[in-house]
Write a protein that holds these residues in place. Sequence first.
Motif, PDB file in Angstrom:
ATOM      1  N   ALA A  56       0.451  -1.081  -0.109  1.00 29.34           N
ATOM      2  CA  ALA A  56      -0.492  -0.091  -0.651  1.00 29.34           C
ATOM      3  C   ALA A  56       0.947   1.730   0.340  1.00 29.34           C
ATOM      4  N   ARG A  57       0.249   2.011  -1.212  1.00 26.07           N
ATOM      5  CA  ARG A  57       1.770   3.375  -1.349  1.00 26.07           C
ATOM      6  C   ARG A  57       2.855   3.516  -1.138  1.00 26.07           C
ATOM      7  N   GLU A  58       3.103   1.573  -2.004  1.00 24.82           N
ATOM      8  CA  GLU A  58       4.185   1.342  -2.026  1.00 24.82           C
ATOM      9  C   GLU A  58       4.561   2.176  -3.703  1.00 24.82           C
TER      10      GLU A  58
END
Length: 161
Positions: A56-58
Motif C-alpha cells: 500500500a502506497r509503495e
Amino acid sequence: MEILENALRNAKRIEAAVVLPYTAVPTAPSVLLQKKDEGYPWHPLAWGFFGGQVEAREPPVKAVIRECLEEWGRNVNESDLLYLGTSPFADTHPDGVRMRVGLHHAYALPVSDPKDFLASIRLTEGAGFALFQREEISGLYMPTHNKFIVNKLFNKLAERK
C-alpha cells in the motif's frame, strides 16, 4: 459469459512489481528468470520473474528494489532500472476455481558481468534461476502474460542495435 463475469468480480486483485535482469551482449542478449518452487500457489515449477506484490502506497520502483534485496540479498539502484511498462494480467489457480487479476509493473536491469552477477545472488525464494535467450522463451513452462513481458524486453533490446 455470466460465469466469467462472476469469476472476474470475485478474483483476487493484485499489483506486482517485477524485474528482468538481462545481459547486455548485443549479439546474444539473455534474460534471467526465476523457477518457481512446488509451493508457489499459482504456477508451481513455472518460469517467472523476480519481484512481488506492491505494498500500500509503495511506488512500484521501490517495490522492485525491496524485492531484489529480499529475494537476492542484493541492493539495486533505481537509476540502473529501465521501466518496461505496466501490463494487465489474469490467472486461474491450478484448482480451476480461484482467479487473480492485476497489473505487472516491469523493470529491466542491465547486467554487464553475468558471471559475477549470478555468483552474487543469494536466492531466498524459488527453486532456482537461469539465463535464457529469446528463442528459448516460447518453449518454457511460463504464463503467457509473462512471455509477453519478456518479448517486450527483447524487442526493446533489438531496437537499440
